[in-house]
Design a protein around this motif. Sequence first.
Motif, PDB file in Angstrom:
ATOM      1  N   TYR A  83       0.763  -1.230  -0.116  1.00  0.00           N
ATOM      2  CA  TYR A  83      -0.134   0.220  -0.282  1.00  0.00           C
ATOM      3  C   TYR A  83       0.818   1.165   0.112  1.00  0.00           C
ATOM      4  O   TYR A  83       0.516   2.400  -0.551  1.00  0.00           O
ATOM      5  CB  TYR A  83      -0.750   0.136   1.196  1.00  0.00           C
ATOM      6  CG  TYR A  83      -2.180   1.117   1.129  1.00  0.00           C
ATOM      7  CD1 TYR A  83      -2.986   1.036   0.095  1.00  0.00           C
ATOM      8  CD2 TYR A  83      -1.979   2.158   2.227  1.00  0.00           C
ATOM      9  CE1 TYR A  83      -3.905   1.972   0.250  1.00  0.00           C
ATOM     10  CE2 TYR A  83      -3.026   3.061   2.023  1.00  0.00           C
ATOM     11  CZ  TYR A  83      -4.209   2.741   1.072  1.00  0.00           C
ATOM     12  OH  TYR A  83      -5.021   3.957   0.829  1.00  0.00           O
ATOM     13  N   LEU A  85      -3.230  -3.534  -7.208  1.00  0.00           N
ATOM     14  CA  LEU A  85      -3.215  -2.083  -6.906  1.00  0.00           C
ATOM     15  C   LEU A  85      -3.316  -1.648  -8.305  1.00  0.00           C
ATOM     16  O   LEU A  85      -3.860  -0.513  -8.659  1.00  0.00           O
ATOM     17  CB  LEU A  85      -2.365  -1.493  -6.253  1.00  0.00           C
ATOM     18  CG  LEU A  85      -2.500  -1.481  -4.471  1.00  0.00           C
ATOM     19  CD1 LEU A  85      -1.470  -1.167  -3.875  1.00  0.00           C
ATOM     20  CD2 LEU A  85      -3.691  -0.212  -4.325  1.00  0.00           C
ATOM     21  N   ARG A 107      -7.883   0.753 -10.548  1.00  0.00           N
ATOM     22  CA  ARG A 107      -7.572   2.262 -11.141  1.00  0.00           C
ATOM     23  C   ARG A 107      -8.877   2.753 -11.382  1.00  0.00           C
ATOM     24  O   ARG A 107      -9.062   4.377 -11.158  1.00  0.00           O
ATOM     25  CB  ARG A 107      -6.491   2.268 -12.301  1.00  0.00           C
ATOM     26  CG  ARG A 107      -5.159   2.165 -11.739  1.00  0.00           C
ATOM     27  CD  ARG A 107      -4.230   2.161 -12.882  1.00  0.00           C
ATOM     28  NE  ARG A 107      -4.377   1.352 -13.708  1.00  0.00           N
ATOM     29  CZ  ARG A 107      -3.847   1.311 -14.862  1.00  0.00           C
ATOM     30  NH1 ARG A 107      -3.060   2.409 -15.351  1.00  0.00           N
ATOM     31  NH2 ARG A 107      -3.658   0.279 -15.966  1.00  0.00           N
ATOM     32  N   ARG A 121     -10.494   3.773  -8.185  1.00  0.00           N
ATOM     33  CA  ARG A 121      -9.814   5.143  -7.702  1.00  0.00           C
ATOM     34  C   ARG A 121     -10.180   6.453  -8.500  1.00  0.00           C
ATOM     35  O   ARG A 121     -10.285   7.496  -8.020  1.00  0.00           O
ATOM     36  CB  ARG A 121      -8.315   4.984  -7.784  1.00  0.00           C
ATOM     37  CG  ARG A 121      -7.814   4.169  -6.766  1.00  0.00           C
ATOM     38  CD  ARG A 121      -6.301   4.218  -6.308  1.00  0.00           C
ATOM     39  NE  ARG A 121      -5.695   5.377  -7.050  1.00  0.00           N
ATOM     40  CZ  ARG A 121      -4.538   5.699  -7.761  1.00  0.00           C
ATOM     41  NH1 ARG A 121      -4.008   4.521  -7.958  1.00  0.00           N
ATOM     42  NH2 ARG A 121      -4.026   6.604  -8.254  1.00  0.00           N
ATOM     43  N   SER A 169     -11.660   5.087  -2.211  1.00  0.00           N
ATOM     44  CA  SER A 169     -10.377   5.186  -1.510  1.00  0.00           C
ATOM     45  C   SER A 169     -10.335   4.234  -0.276  1.00  0.00           C
ATOM     46  O   SER A 169     -11.355   4.076   0.236  1.00  0.00           O
ATOM     47  CB  SER A 169      -9.739   6.429  -1.693  1.00  0.00           C
ATOM     48  OG  SER A 169     -10.492   7.167  -0.517  1.00  0.00           O
ATOM     49  N   LEU A 181     -11.605   0.851  -0.635  1.00  0.00           N
ATOM     50  CA  LEU A 181     -10.920   0.475  -1.925  1.00  0.00           C
ATOM     51  C   LEU A 181      -9.988  -0.749  -1.482  1.00  0.00           C
ATOM     52  O   LEU A 181     -10.320  -1.804  -2.275  1.00  0.00           O
ATOM     53  CB  LEU A 181      -9.791   1.423  -2.376  1.00  0.00           C
ATOM     54  CG  LEU A 181      -9.072   1.131  -3.616  1.00  0.00           C
ATOM     55  CD1 LEU A 181     -10.070   1.366  -4.900  1.00  0.00           C
ATOM     56  CD2 LEU A 181      -7.958   2.281  -3.708  1.00  0.00           C
ATOM     57  N   LEU A 231      -5.020  11.640 -12.182  1.00  0.00           N
ATOM     58  CA  LEU A 231      -4.749   9.915 -12.259  1.00  0.00           C
ATOM     59  C   LEU A 231      -3.480   9.529 -12.845  1.00  0.00           C
ATOM     60  O   LEU A 231      -3.437   8.448 -12.986  1.00  0.00           O
ATOM     61  CB  LEU A 231      -5.925   9.327 -12.656  1.00  0.00           C
ATOM     62  CG  LEU A 231      -7.182   9.134 -11.961  1.00  0.00           C
ATOM     63  CD1 LEU A 231      -8.333   8.681 -12.816  1.00  0.00           C
ATOM     64  CD2 LEU A 231      -7.113   8.260 -11.087  1.00  0.00           C
ATOM     65  N   GLU A 284      -3.298  13.112  -3.275  1.00  0.00           N
ATOM     66  CA  GLU A 284      -4.193  12.192  -3.483  1.00  0.00           C
ATOM     67  C   GLU A 284      -5.345  12.200  -2.841  1.00  0.00           C
ATOM     68  O   GLU A 284      -6.619  12.340  -3.335  1.00  0.00           O
ATOM     69  CB  GLU A 284      -3.583  10.768  -3.045  1.00  0.00           C
ATOM     70  CG  GLU A 284      -4.585   9.659  -3.550  1.00  0.00           C
ATOM     71  CD  GLU A 284      -4.901   9.356  -4.938  1.00  0.00           C
ATOM     72  OE1 GLU A 284      -4.327   9.761  -5.759  1.00  0.00           O
ATOM     73  OE2 GLU A 284      -5.834   8.747  -5.129  1.00  0.00           O
ATOM     74  N   ARG A 294      -9.153  12.801  -4.686  1.00  0.00           N
ATOM     75  CA  ARG A 294     -10.149  11.565  -4.481  1.00  0.00           C
ATOM     76  C   ARG A 294     -11.426  12.220  -4.125  1.00  0.00           C
ATOM     77  O   ARG A 294     -12.406  11.414  -4.310  1.00  0.00           O
ATOM     78  CB  ARG A 294      -9.605  10.549  -3.526  1.00  0.00           C
ATOM     79  CG  ARG A 294      -9.869  10.978  -2.086  1.00  0.00           C
ATOM     80  CD  ARG A 294      -9.233   9.694  -1.329  1.00  0.00           C
ATOM     81  NE  ARG A 294      -9.315   9.851   0.059  1.00  0.00           N
ATOM     82  CZ  ARG A 294      -8.485   9.473   1.078  1.00  0.00           C
ATOM     83  NH1 ARG A 294      -7.278   9.048   0.663  1.00  0.00           N
ATOM     84  NH2 ARG A 294      -8.609  10.295   2.156  1.00  0.00           N
ATOM     85  N   ARG A 339     -12.719  13.390  -7.535  1.00  0.00           N
ATOM     86  CA  ARG A 339     -12.950  12.400  -8.533  1.00  0.00           C
ATOM     87  C   ARG A 339     -14.251  11.811  -8.096  1.00  0.00           C
ATOM     88  O   ARG A 339     -14.400  11.382  -7.013  1.00  0.00           O
ATOM     89  CB  ARG A 339     -11.945  11.517  -8.637  1.00  0.00           C
ATOM     90  CG  ARG A 339     -10.763  12.006  -9.387  1.00  0.00           C
ATOM     91  CD  ARG A 339      -9.803  10.950  -9.653  1.00  0.00           C
ATOM     92  NE  ARG A 339      -9.416  10.102  -8.599  1.00  0.00           N
ATOM     93  CZ  ARG A 339      -8.000  10.228  -7.939  1.00  0.00           C
ATOM     94  NH1 ARG A 339      -7.464  10.786  -8.613  1.00  0.00           N
ATOM     95  NH2 ARG A 339      -8.068   9.352  -7.118  1.00  0.00           N
ATOM     96  N   SER A 367     -18.656   6.773  -1.018  1.00  0.00           N
ATOM     97  CA  SER A 367     -17.390   7.566  -0.852  1.00  0.00           C
ATOM     98  C   SER A 367     -17.480   9.060  -0.939  1.00  0.00           C
ATOM     99  O   SER A 367     -16.622   9.558  -0.080  1.00  0.00           O
ATOM    100  CB  SER A 367     -16.244   7.059  -2.090  1.00  0.00           C
ATOM    101  OG  SER A 367     -16.045   5.674  -2.062  1.00  0.00           O
TER     102      SER A 367
END
Lengths: 338, 318, 343
Positions: free
Chosen positions: B122, B213, B219, B222, B227, B231, C70, C94, C98, C101, C132
């Motif tokens: 990770y 991953l 992907r 994500r 996340s 995820l 990304l 990130e 996130r 997105r 999320s």
Amino acid sequence: MGTKVARKWLWWILAIHLVVLAAELVAPHDFARQVRTLSFAPPTPPRWIDAEGRFHWRPFVYALQRDPRNPREFIDTTNERHPIRFWVPSEPRQMGPMVLKYRLFGTSSPTGIHLLGTDRYGRDMFSRILYGARLSLFAGALAGTLAVVLGLIAGTLCVTWGGWVDAFLMRMVELTISLPWLYLLIGVRAFLPLSMDPVPVFVLTIALVGTLGWAVPARLVRGVLKTAREQDYVQAARGFGASEAHLLFKHLLPQTRDTLLTQWALLVPKCVMAEVTLSFFGLGVQEPFPSLGSLISVLTEAHGAMTRVWMFWPAVALGLAILSYHLLAEALQQHRDV
Amino acid sequence: MSRLVGRLAQGALLLVVLSMLVFVFAELAPGDFFTGAVLDPRMSEELIETLRLQYGLEQPLHIRYLRWASSVARGEGGFSIAYRRPVVDLFLPRAAHTLMLAGASMLLAWIIALVLGIAGAYRAGGWLDRSTLIAVAALLAIPELLLALLGILVAVNTRLPLGGATSLDYASLSLGARLIDRIEHLVIPVTVLALTSLPVLVRHVRTSVLEALDAPFVRAARGHGISGRRLMLAYVLPAAANPLITLFGISFGGLLSGSLVIEGAMGWPGLGPLVLESMTNQDLHVLLAGILGVCAFLWVGNLIADGLLVLIDPRSGD
Amino acid sequence: MTKPIDSNPDPKSPVLRLDRLEVRYPSRTAESDAVVVDGLGCEIARGQAVGVLGESGSGKTSLALAVTGLLPSEARCSMELEILGRPVPAAADERFWRRLRGDTIGMVFQQPSLALHPMRRVGLQVADVLLSHRPWSARSCRRKVMELLDELDLESDIFQAFPHQLSGGQRQRIVLAQALACEPSLLVADEPTTALDRKTEIQVLELVRRLSRERQMALLWISHDPGVLAEITDRIYVMYAGRWMEEGPTESLLAEPNHPYTKLLLDCLPRRKALRSEPLDRRRLTVIPGMAPPASELPSGCRFVDRCPVVTESCGEKPSPVPMGQGRTWCVRAGSTRLGSGP
């Protein structure tokens, strides 16, 4: 970068092998010579400074004697120095085709020089480690070579014959890898006579360990050859009418070199450990011939070996040898990745 | 369901064929149980001959096989000449000990490998990942035999007991003390065995998670802002599970080899020493039980792995 | 949870304003980096559909990945990006992206068969997006997913299905449902219909068109197919080797391209009418001679210079945009010469 490091480790490993190969010359004692009065004697290290604190250019040892207060232990006899001399004459011994009349070093000490102490029967540990390492390391190196050669042959057969040969051999590879190798090894070993003679046992061990190690190199060789066969220039050469045999030996097999070398470096420590494990369980060469495995197995016996620190030297030697092989393999792998 | 029955039948057939093979190989090997006894000055040749007759060793091969098979059918599993009792009595407690050792260390190794592998992947390249990789490389360079020696050294220098699965006064202990006694005896062998299988597991877990991953659907997830824990648990780990379950099936073999070394070196009363002993003195029925037991263990491991694969993959349901 | 960029700031500011986007990959073998995208900028207004037309390898996917944060970690990217009038900080991590997105920006990926997790029920995969970004309960997320499925002409029992049980069109609708779940202001689509057959493709395009009108959702639609862009976009940017060649309203750009590259690109299309009327031996597909330059050895001036049929000496300089009608053309000769009928 990688090759340089790999070459360094290769030289180092070669040096170890040369030293143990010349065990008859390097070892100060015969591996089977028992001195019952010197059971579990501690190491006699080379000294430069004597009991009075004076410095001597030539290293020397003190002879050992029983500690009068504790008869199980030994103390140094400090009233007389026994200098270490090189190239000392000794009883004639056979080493390969040569007859040796010298040892690399020795002393006039009545109890002898024991760099790494003695075992229960008063045998010199340093000498036994040299002889044992020779057996274990060479068994490993030869078995590893055998495994790589068998793998090369099997992998080549897979690619050149294809069809059911390929399918069958790959099934066998999977089977060999998924079986517990040690049970397999010991299982096959058990059905063969427990010969007392060290030479047949040595050859047998190499044959067994090497045969059981064929699977991984075979699969890798097959993969490399399969990829190589699809390369443009190989296809082009085939188009020009080159024979399959010519292609195989001129273009395909040379491409397996790096893979085989790395595999060899990875397999040899495994094969050394296979021999050591067999000897550890008493299935290798028999007493009085030493192997690193039988030298280590002494530690698990209840004779008080555990409490004598110098009895761990075989394990240390084995660890260092295995580590050297691993570092070589690591260097080779890095070389291939870059 | 029919597939399971098929697999079971296949396994049973495998064991039968294997037992025959062992008989044939044993026939080819020189000598029998009493070969070593010839060297014993107390044993006269006549005595040895009578013993051979008594144990039926003079019978032809197929008769001996059938006698063994009927003994197995009676639930005795053959007869050990060395111990003069049915093999079951020897085999079951030993097998239980091996299972205990192997199972506990497998559990331990997988837990550690999953934690380190997932955490490392990770944050690939992070300090945890790098130190794990270094430790794994070092551990990989230490043969299991030397790890076992280290374990013995630790046992000598601590209060932890070594040798055997229980203390001598086990029978006189209370229930709680018995449990503690068992655990104390397990600590070192289990730790060492777990350590031997750990490096390969950690590397595989890490690679599988890294690959997962990088999978297009992870992907994509994500890309939708999914996340963190969601995820990992719902997307990455299910995708990584497939190769890991396959590895789980394969790892039984290595575990058994490792456990043999550790049982031998540490005096753990498992199957390993029994099989070794039966090999050196050609106590055929015990040897057979050992080999078949080991194979059954491997086969069960494979079966579990296959079953898990079917279970987690929705595509296999149709 | 506060959004990093409020979905309702200044109603007049464009949904996306991008300037000076540069994406480069450090190369292992070559001395210089591979420049994949070089100084692009564009603007998308609310409800506007913008298309990016380019060959494979022109850097259009990198563009889509850059505006959604990304890009793979080895890529080096610099840009000035505003989403809904709020600038995206250069050091956006990130955690920042996130939240953007799936919420403010929806993303539809190339192949629907690869973009869905094969081992997870598709309804849950849509619900995951909602979970999320919204503090909703599982039940209300589920209800919302059901509404979405209905809106996308999908049966409600598809919720329980696994991707392998669906057709290509159904899978693409699920991927769309994921992208649309949080009602984003901008939908970024990277060749989402390429893997579909023509009939399904048109259905999906019509669906997206309808939804974007209903929701006033802006589109950034990336494709190599002018036909697809003609169906769905208001404005087209033509991209070649990491740079804009030409941009303008869809209809006029496709009807009367100004840049020699656009012209040649459109000539390559098999015209359906022509194909049908012409005899077999005269049906020829034209191709642009030569190959696109590798991203590590780009020409210093116009990127198309090696393959352009009408090169002049001034083509060695970097072209600046020339206004042409309602669009712009990055060609030094634009406006000065009427282009001939090609080679």
